[in-house]
Write a protein that holds these residues in place. Structure first.
Motif, PDB file in Angstrom:
ATOM      1  N   GLY A   1      23.246  -0.078 -17.664  1.00  0.00           N
ATOM      2  CA  GLY A   1      22.755  -0.232 -19.025  1.00  0.00           C
ATOM      3  C   GLY A   1      21.316   0.226 -19.153  1.00  0.00           C
ATOM      4  N   VAL A   2      20.984   0.774 -20.325  1.00  0.00           N
ATOM      5  CA  VAL A   2      19.624   1.227 -20.627  1.00  0.00           C
ATOM      6  C   VAL A   2      19.261   0.733 -22.024  1.00  0.00           C
ATOM      7  CG1 VAL A   2      18.128   3.217 -21.030  1.00  0.00           C
ATOM      8  CG2 VAL A   2      19.786   3.263 -19.144  1.00  0.00           C
ATOM      9  N   THR A   3      18.082   0.142 -22.144  1.00  0.00           N
ATOM     10  CA  THR A   3      17.578  -0.310 -23.440  1.00  0.00           C
ATOM     11  C   THR A   3      16.249   0.376 -23.716  1.00  0.00           C
ATOM     12  OG1 THR A   3      18.664  -2.456 -23.266  1.00  0.00           O
ATOM     13  CG2 THR A   3      16.828  -2.288 -24.807  1.00  0.00           C
ATOM     14  N   SER A   4      16.248   1.229 -24.707  1.00  0.00           N
ATOM     15  CA  SER A   4      15.016   1.862 -25.163  1.00  0.00           C
ATOM     16  C   SER A   4      14.429   1.034 -26.288  1.00  0.00           C
ATOM     17  CB  SER A   4      15.301   3.282 -25.653  1.00  0.00           C
ATOM     18  OG  SER A   4      14.168   3.806 -26.313  1.00  0.00           O
ATOM     19  N   ILE A   5      13.165   0.638 -26.145  1.00  0.00           N
ATOM     20  CA  ILE A   5      12.476  -0.152 -27.166  1.00  0.00           C
ATOM     21  C   ILE A   5      11.406   0.719 -27.816  1.00  0.00           C
ATOM     22  CG2 ILE A   5      11.219  -2.282 -27.640  1.00  0.00           C
ATOM     23  CD1 ILE A   5      12.255  -3.325 -24.898  1.00  0.00           C
ATOM     24  N   SER A   6      11.610   1.044 -29.084  1.00  0.00           N
ATOM     25  CA  SER A   6      10.645   1.866 -29.832  1.00  0.00           C
ATOM     26  C   SER A   6      10.370   3.186 -29.119  1.00  0.00           C
ATOM     27  CB  SER A   6       9.332   1.102 -30.041  1.00  0.00           C
ATOM     28  OG  SER A   6       9.564  -0.186 -30.534  1.00  0.00           O
ATOM     29  N   GLY A   7      11.405   3.796 -28.593  1.00  0.00           N
ATOM     30  CA  GLY A   7      11.230   4.997 -27.794  1.00  0.00           C
ATOM     31  C   GLY A   7      10.875   6.230 -28.618  1.00  0.00           C
ATOM     32  N   VAL A   8      10.096   7.109 -27.986  1.00  0.00           N
ATOM     33  CA  VAL A   8       9.769   8.414 -28.578  1.00  0.00           C
ATOM     34  C   VAL A   8      10.676   9.440 -27.904  1.00  0.00           C
ATOM     35  CG1 VAL A   8       7.953  10.092 -29.055  1.00  0.00           C
ATOM     36  CG2 VAL A   8       7.390   7.666 -28.914  1.00  0.00           C
ATOM     37  N   HIS A   9      11.805   9.724 -28.528  1.00  0.00           N
ATOM     38  CA  HIS A   9      12.850  10.506 -27.877  1.00  0.00           C
ATOM     39  C   HIS A   9      12.804  11.987 -28.201  1.00  0.00           C
ATOM     40  CE1 HIS A   9      14.537   6.320 -28.251  1.00  0.00           C
ATOM     41  NE2 HIS A   9      14.438   6.505 -26.961  1.00  0.00           N
ATOM     42  N   ASP A  10      11.948  12.367 -29.121  1.00  0.00           N
ATOM     43  CA  ASP A  10      11.749  13.774 -29.475  1.00  0.00           C
ATOM     44  C   ASP A  10      10.260  14.056 -29.368  1.00  0.00           C
ATOM     45  OD1 ASP A  10      11.608  16.316 -30.547  1.00  0.00           O
ATOM     46  OD2 ASP A  10      12.807  15.857 -32.330  1.00  0.00           O
ATOM     47  N   LEU A  11       9.885  14.861 -28.394  1.00  0.00           N
ATOM     48  CA  LEU A  11       8.472  15.124 -28.128  1.00  0.00           C
ATOM     49  C   LEU A  11       7.879  16.169 -29.061  1.00  0.00           C
ATOM     50  CD1 LEU A  11       8.514  15.226 -24.217  1.00  0.00           C
ATOM     51  CD2 LEU A  11       8.093  13.267 -25.702  1.00  0.00           C
ATOM     52  N   ARG A  12       8.713  16.907 -29.763  1.00  0.00           N
ATOM     53  CA  ARG A  12       8.195  18.029 -30.548  1.00  0.00           C
ATOM     54  C   ARG A  12       7.170  17.617 -31.603  1.00  0.00           C
ATOM     55  NH1 ARG A  12      13.906  20.536 -32.139  1.00  0.00           N
ATOM     56  NH2 ARG A  12      14.240  18.283 -32.408  1.00  0.00           N
ATOM     57  N   PRO A  13       7.349  16.509 -32.334  1.00  0.00           N
ATOM     58  CA  PRO A  13       6.307  16.141 -33.306  1.00  0.00           C
ATOM     59  C   PRO A  13       4.957  15.850 -32.667  1.00  0.00           C
ATOM     60  CG  PRO A  13       8.362  15.001 -33.794  1.00  0.00           C
ATOM     61  CD  PRO A  13       8.534  15.639 -32.453  1.00  0.00           C
ATOM     62  N   LEU A  14       4.958  15.355 -31.413  1.00  0.00           N
ATOM     63  CA  LEU A  14       3.694  15.012 -30.763  1.00  0.00           C
ATOM     64  C   LEU A  14       2.848  16.248 -30.476  1.00  0.00           C
ATOM     65  CD1 LEU A  14       4.823  12.224 -28.287  1.00  0.00           C
ATOM     66  CD2 LEU A  14       4.020  12.018 -30.642  1.00  0.00           C
ATOM     67  N   MET A  15       3.478  17.410 -30.436  1.00  0.00           N
ATOM     68  CA  MET A  15       2.725  18.641 -30.219  1.00  0.00           C
ATOM     69  C   MET A  15       1.784  18.926 -31.389  1.00  0.00           C
ATOM     70  SD  MET A  15       5.917  20.859 -28.718  1.00  0.00           S
ATOM     71  CE  MET A  15       5.075  22.418 -28.927  1.00  0.00           C
ATOM     72  N   ARG A  16       1.994  18.245 -32.531  1.00  0.00           N
ATOM     73  CA  ARG A  16       1.170  18.443 -33.715  1.00  0.00           C
ATOM     74  C   ARG A  16       0.115  17.355 -33.873  1.00  0.00           C
ATOM     75  NH1 ARG A  16       5.107  20.925 -38.417  1.00  0.00           N
ATOM     76  NH2 ARG A  16       6.367  22.256 -37.044  1.00  0.00           N
ATOM     77  N   THR A  17      -0.034  16.502 -32.873  1.00  0.00           N
ATOM     78  CA  THR A  17      -1.036  15.446 -32.914  1.00  0.00           C
ATOM     79  C   THR A  17      -2.237  15.794 -32.051  1.00  0.00           C
ATOM     80  OG1 THR A  17      -0.142  14.212 -31.028  1.00  0.00           O
ATOM     81  CG2 THR A  17       0.812  13.742 -33.207  1.00  0.00           C
ATOM     82  N   GLU A  18      -3.358  15.134 -32.324  1.00  0.00           N
ATOM     83  CA  GLU A  18      -4.547  15.345 -31.510  1.00  0.00           C
ATOM     84  C   GLU A  18      -4.339  14.868 -30.081  1.00  0.00           C
ATOM     85  OE1 GLU A  18      -7.931  13.601 -33.352  1.00  0.00           O
ATOM     86  OE2 GLU A  18      -7.958  15.002 -35.052  1.00  0.00           O
ATOM     87  N   MET A  19      -3.477  13.875 -29.897  1.00  0.00           N
ATOM     88  CA  MET A  19      -3.265  13.381 -28.535  1.00  0.00           C
ATOM     89  C   MET A  19      -2.662  14.441 -27.623  1.00  0.00           C
ATOM     90  SD  MET A  19       0.026  10.804 -28.567  1.00  0.00           S
ATOM     91  CE  MET A  19      -0.150  10.161 -30.226  1.00  0.00           C
ATOM     92  N   ASN A  20      -2.111  15.499 -28.201  1.00  0.00           N
ATOM     93  CA  ASN A  20      -1.545  16.538 -27.354  1.00  0.00           C
ATOM     94  C   ASN A  20      -2.618  17.295 -26.581  1.00  0.00           C
ATOM     95  OD1 ASN A  20       0.970  17.600 -26.422  1.00  0.00           O
ATOM     96  ND2 ASN A  20       0.439  19.537 -27.423  1.00  0.00           N
ATOM     97  N   ASP A  21      -3.890  17.111 -26.961  1.00  0.00           N
ATOM     98  CA  ASP A  21      -4.970  17.647 -26.130  1.00  0.00           C
ATOM     99  C   ASP A  21      -4.965  16.986 -24.759  1.00  0.00           C
ATOM    100  OD1 ASP A  21      -5.742  19.209 -28.254  1.00  0.00           O
ATOM    101  OD2 ASP A  21      -7.379  17.890 -28.887  1.00  0.00           O
ATOM    102  N   ILE A  22      -4.434  15.755 -24.692  1.00  0.00           N
ATOM    103  CA  ILE A  22      -4.322  15.027 -23.421  1.00  0.00           C
ATOM    104  C   ILE A  22      -2.938  15.205 -22.811  1.00  0.00           C
ATOM    105  CG2 ILE A  22      -4.334  12.718 -22.378  1.00  0.00           C
ATOM    106  CD1 ILE A  22      -6.396  11.917 -24.495  1.00  0.00           C
ATOM    107  N   LEU A  23      -1.895  15.177 -23.644  1.00  0.00           N
ATOM    108  CA  LEU A  23      -0.533  15.290 -23.131  1.00  0.00           C
ATOM    109  C   LEU A  23      -0.206  16.699 -22.662  1.00  0.00           C
ATOM    110  CD1 LEU A  23       1.382  13.214 -25.841  1.00  0.00           C
ATOM    111  CD2 LEU A  23       0.339  12.398 -23.715  1.00  0.00           C
TER     112      LEU A  23
END
Length: 278
Positions: free
Chosen positions: A170-192
């Motif tokens: 069994g696997v339980t994802s809690i508030s998971g970010v399952h699609d990384l593509r939107p994060l490429m448009r955030t400032e945090m992607n300078d770190i990621l």
């Protein structure tokens, strides 16, 4: 609420700015975790800082129930792959421990010193090492970035040895970010430093499950709309496969308190994680 289409991706994925008293949560978690570890150490039921690899953060804590463990529960922390470590979350082990599970909590090398794909490989190594310490079925859960990491363990290019994957029930994802593509448009992607190629290989919604392992997609109903959408996206994409899928949008919970249910052995989140009815 987030308007669609999104014009401000940084705000869409900002949690603390939308949670009253957000700054109080990390010190509260840390204090609860330290108290819990001290209690388990005094009882001889905590094995801390076990190595699973050569890097300084390649360590996991293993908390043991009274008696022989029924199996192994693994919690992978969040923090957008760039913050926190295992020491902040120890108290969340109390729910699974009460039901007889051993609980492993790994740290991992954070971005930018690592990549999201590199973190996934470290988590696979941590699960493999913990699996050598505890026999029986394995259950995985993770919060936020940790939700992506645990669903990645059972999808896409295999990261776990076949004998470990076969033990996951069994696997339980809690508030998971399952699609990384939107994060490429955030400032945090300078770190990621995520690019389109990594988003394709590490986004569970873009991957096929490796086995029909039951998955619970859990999120707080009061979270940022993007986290609710990401949770629904995993549910909708994976229920097209043989994977048994369940979804829960827990009323009254936001991104910082949705994990509290893991510490309560009778909370629906803890029971769902452990495959218990009711």
């Amino acid at each position: 609420m987030t308007d669609y289409p999104i014009t401000d991706y940084d705000d869409a994925y900002a949690n603390g700015a939308h949670i009253p008293g957000a700054a109080d949560f990390p010190p509260r978690w840390t204090a609860m975790a330290e108290s819990f570890r001290d209690e388990l150490k005094n009882a001889g039921r905590a094995r801390l800082d076990l190595a699973y690899g050569p890097a300084s953060r390649n360590r996991f804590d293993l908390f043991l129930p009274e008696g022989t463990p029924k199996g192994l529960a693994v919690f992978v922390h969040g923090g957008y792959w760039k913050a926190f470590d295992k020491s902040v979350w120890s108290h969340l082990a109390s729910g699974p421990l009460a039901h007889g599970y051993a609980v492993a909590m790994p740290s991992y090398t954070l971005c930018p010193d690592n990549s999201i794909s590199g973190i996934a490989r470290e988590i696979a190594a941590a699960i493999g090492a913990a699996a050598q310490e505890v026999t029986g079925p394995i259950r995985l859960t993770g919060h936020s970035a940790g939700g992506q990491l645990v669903t990645r363990m059972i999808s896409g290019t295999p990261l776990l040895p076949a004998e470990v994957l076969s033990r996951i029930v069994g696997v339980t994802s809690i508030s998971g970010v399952h699609d990384l593509r939107p994060l490429m448009r955030t400032e945090m992607n300078d770190i990621l430093n995520t690019d389109a190629a990594e988003a394709q290989t590490e986004s569970p919604v873009l991957l096929a499950p490796l086995a029909p392992i039951p998955v619970m997609a859990w999120v707080g109903a009061d979270e940022r709309p993007e986290f609710v959408r990401q949770n629904r996206a995993l549910y909708e994409m994976w229920r097209g496969f043989e994977t048994p899928m369940q979804i829960c949008e827990e009323a009254g919970k936001h991104h910082f308190d949705v994990i509290d249910g893991l510490s309560d052995p009778e909370h629906p989140l803890c029971r769902a994680f452990l495959g218990l009815e009711g």
